[in-house]
Design an enzyme around this catalytic site. Structure first.
Site, PDB file in Angstrom:
ATOM      1  N   ASN A 203      46.204  35.594  38.777  1.00 26.04           N
ATOM      2  CA  ASN A 203      46.172  34.857  37.503  1.00 26.04           C
ATOM      3  C   ASN A 203      45.838  35.847  36.403  1.00 26.04           C
ATOM      4  OD1 ASN A 203      43.173  34.919  37.049  1.00 26.04           O
ATOM      5  ND2 ASN A 203      43.227  33.927  39.049  1.00 26.04           N
TER       6      ASN A 203
ATOM      7  N   ALA B  89      34.385  34.187  37.430  1.00 28.33           N
ATOM      8  CA  ALA B  89      35.646  34.723  37.973  1.00 28.33           C
ATOM      9  C   ALA B  89      36.682  33.607  38.103  1.00 28.33           C
ATOM     10  CB  ALA B  89      35.388  35.343  39.349  1.00 28.33           C
TER      11      ALA B  89
ATOM     12  N   ASP C 262      42.676  29.570  44.337  1.00 27.85           N
ATOM     13  CA  ASP C 262      42.386  28.451  45.239  1.00 27.85           C
ATOM     14  C   ASP C 262      43.176  28.574  46.540  1.00 27.85           C
ATOM     15  OD1 ASP C 262      40.623  27.227  43.532  1.00 27.85           O
ATOM     16  OD2 ASP C 262      42.188  26.110  42.479  1.00 27.85           O
TER      17      ASP C 262
ATOM     18  N   LYS D 110      56.813  45.520  53.676  1.00 31.76           N
ATOM     19  CA  LYS D 110      57.398  44.928  52.474  1.00 31.76           C
ATOM     20  C   LYS D 110      58.567  44.017  52.864  1.00 31.76           C
ATOM     21  CE  LYS D 110      59.717  46.032  48.208  1.00 31.76           C
ATOM     22  NZ  LYS D 110      60.533  47.003  47.511  1.00 31.76           N
TER      23      LYS D 110
ATOM     24  N   ASP E 111      35.889  27.525  49.150  1.00 32.91           N
ATOM     25  CA  ASP E 111      35.408  27.128  47.819  1.00 32.91           C
ATOM     26  C   ASP E 111      34.029  27.767  47.602  1.00 32.91           C
ATOM     27  OD1 ASP E 111      34.341  25.875  45.605  1.00 32.91           O
ATOM     28  OD2 ASP E 111      35.424  24.007  46.016  1.00 32.91           O
TER      29      ASP E 111
ATOM     30  N   PHE F 154      32.174  27.836  35.795  1.00 31.28           N
ATOM     31  CA  PHE F 154      33.166  27.765  34.714  1.00 31.28           C
ATOM     32  C   PHE F 154      34.263  26.801  35.147  1.00 31.28           C
ATOM     33  CE2 PHE F 154      33.174  30.794  31.114  1.00 31.28           C
ATOM     34  CZ  PHE F 154      31.895  31.310  31.301  1.00 31.28           C
TER      35      PHE F 154
ATOM     36  N   LYS G 128      33.573  18.602  38.308  1.00 29.72           N
ATOM     37  CA  LYS G 128      33.332  19.848  39.071  1.00 29.72           C
ATOM     38  C   LYS G 128      31.827  20.151  39.158  1.00 29.72           C
ATOM     39  CE  LYS G 128      34.962  24.656  39.176  1.00 29.72           C
ATOM     40  NZ  LYS G 128      35.808  25.672  38.558  1.00 29.72           N
TER      41      LYS G 128
ATOM     42  N   LYS H 278      30.031  20.148  42.886  1.00 24.64           N
ATOM     43  CA  LYS H 278      29.627  21.435  43.454  1.00 24.64           C
ATOM     44  C   LYS H 278      28.147  21.753  43.250  1.00 24.64           C
ATOM     45  CE  LYS H 278      34.341  22.932  43.185  1.00 24.64           C
ATOM     46  NZ  LYS H 278      35.310  23.994  43.076  1.00 24.64           N
TER      47      LYS H 278
END
Ligand SMILES: Cc1cc2nc3c(=O)[nH]c(=O)nc-3n(C[C@H](O)[C@H](O)[C@H](O)COP(=O)(O)O)c2cc1C
Length: 409
Positions: free
Chosen positions: A214, A279, A283, A293, A311, A329, A343, A347
């Site tokens: 990402n 960070a 997921d 490759k 998680d 975050f 969340k 958590k």
């Protein structure tokens, strides 16, 4: 920019080392932030850099050894007035000779007496030939100077001006500046606290050359870690692969995949007081990875299966002790607050930073951010600014909610 980084008074002592030529750049950077700088040059330093260069850059006179016992100022005694004026006193470069003077409390020169007379924090940046640095006499003086309360920043390793390779280089200007900001930080509320920050993206490899990731730059997490260090925290940064260098002063643990991040966070979090998970952890990972490759020939389409990564936040939340604070975050593209609160509760976090990654000037790669900090009791604080400003304010909220004993989780 953090507002306390301007309108400060910084005294710089330059002694007679070859790296004195780098100090004008540091003066410029400090002045650019809107700060005042006074400079004392030792007699030897004037052979390496001219008082005219210094006074041009500071907009003030350069203080020379000849000013020490002069009565030019009448009742005003230079070493006392400079010592009292300074909010921070940097000595860069600090020669082996200046370190000796610091250790022995020498009072025959303007620089030596100013060091004795000031109540401001004094930071020495030694730079010299590697053999001079390693000499037991120098090392003993460094040790004594540290026990006397001086901060002595060890020189960097590398190619030295004298032609040797080894420890003895003046740290980069950015590091000298960072140490200055830490010294000037108006808050030290994280002193004695162990802080763990995660930052950056993770990578999940499909084959040796392709991965799923990402656009997280690590900037937000780095700003959180750096400001925690300013505030006196002992900071460990666990980071995924980033293009930018992590800040100075932290213990850095490098990881690549979400599973490596998981292992590192669980190991480090046990001995941590505050955990901030900034960070952007993947997921999902590839169910199978190819050691070679994957070739495109003969395949106009390939299908991959992704499976869930562990998680990390949920596991840390499960294992969290009463005395630990967990801040997460939530980078969301829709229903920001609802998703973040869900969340937070799922958590077992104490606080969550909701980050709308679709908003302009916010989220991935940006230098600015706009977030909502939400506590378990529903209390919400909205913050926007540079990532450094947002990070500083985040610590203010953590201080107010938890550290100031007004624990309102
Ligand atoms: C060309 C040259 C370069 C020098 N570079 C350094 C240096 O990088 N670090 C150091 O500790 N001394 C260095 N010295 C030695 C110092 O200049 C010398 O010890 C001097 O007395 C230091 O005085 P001060 O500490 O009052 O400035 C150098 C000397 C010369 C001639």
């Amino acid at each position: 920019m953090l507002e306390w980084k301007s309108n400060r008074r910084i005294l710089i002592g330059i002694s007679g080392g070859i790296s004195a030529y780098k100090i004008p750049e540091i003066i410029r950077a400090i002045r650019k932030n809107g700060n005042d700088v006074e400079v004392i040059l030792t007699q030897s330093a004037t052979s390496f850099i001219t008082p005219l260069t210094i006074s041009t850059l500071t907009g003030r006179r350069a203080w020379l050894e000849g000013d020490f016992l002069s009565n030019e100022h009448g009742w005003e005694i230079p070493h006392i007035s400079l010592a009292d004026w300074a909010e921070a006193f940097l000595i860069a470069p600090a020669t082996a000779n200046v370190i000796r003077r610091a250790a022995l409390g020498e009072a025959e020169t303007l620089l030596g007496t100013a060091m004795l007379a000031t109540r401001a924090p004094v930071v020495l940046f030694p730079a010299m030939n590697v053999h001079m640095w390693e000499h037991p006499a120098t090392q003993r003086h460094v040790e004594i100077a540290r026990t006397l309360g001086y901060t002595v920043i060890s020189p960097e390793e590398g190619e030295l001006a004298c032609g040797y390779e080894g420890k003895g280089r003046l740290p980069k200007n950015e590091i000298i500046l960072e140490v200055l900001w830490k010294v000037l930080s108006p808050k030290k509320d994280l002193a004695g606290k162990k802080v763990l920050v995660t930052a950056g993206p993770t990578r999940e490899f499909m084959d040796p050359v392709r991965f799923l990731s990402n656009p997280s730059s690590g900037k937000m997490g780095f700003a959180i870690a750096k400001t925690a260090w300013y505030r006196g925290g002992e900071v460990t940064l666990i980071k995924g692969p980033t293009c930018i260098e992590p800040p100075y002063g932290l213990r850095v643990v490098n990881v690549t995949t979400a599973e490596e991040m998981y292992d590192a966070v669980l190991k480090e979090s046990e001995k941590t007081d505050i955990i901030v998970k900034a960070a952007a952890v993947g997921d999902y990972k590839f169910a199978t990875t190819s050691e070679q490759k994957i070739k495109r020939e003969g395949k106009d389409r390939i299908q991959v299966t992704l499976e869930e990564n562990p998680d990390i936040a949920a596991e840390v939340g499960k294992r969290k002790r009463e005395d630990q604070i967990l801040v997460g975050f939530a980078a969301e593209s829709n229903e920001l607050i609802e998703n973040a609160i869900s969340k937070l509760n799922r958590k077992n976090m104490d606080m969550i930073v909701a980050n709308d990654i679709t908003a302009k000037g916010s989220g991935f790669e940006s230098d600015t951010n706009s977030v909502a900090i939400i506590c378990k009791n529903g209390h919400m604080t909205r913050i926007e600014g540079t990532k450094e400003e947002v990070a500083w304010r985040l610590w203010d909220v953590i201080e107010m909610k938890f550290l100031a004993k007004e624990d309102v989780r």
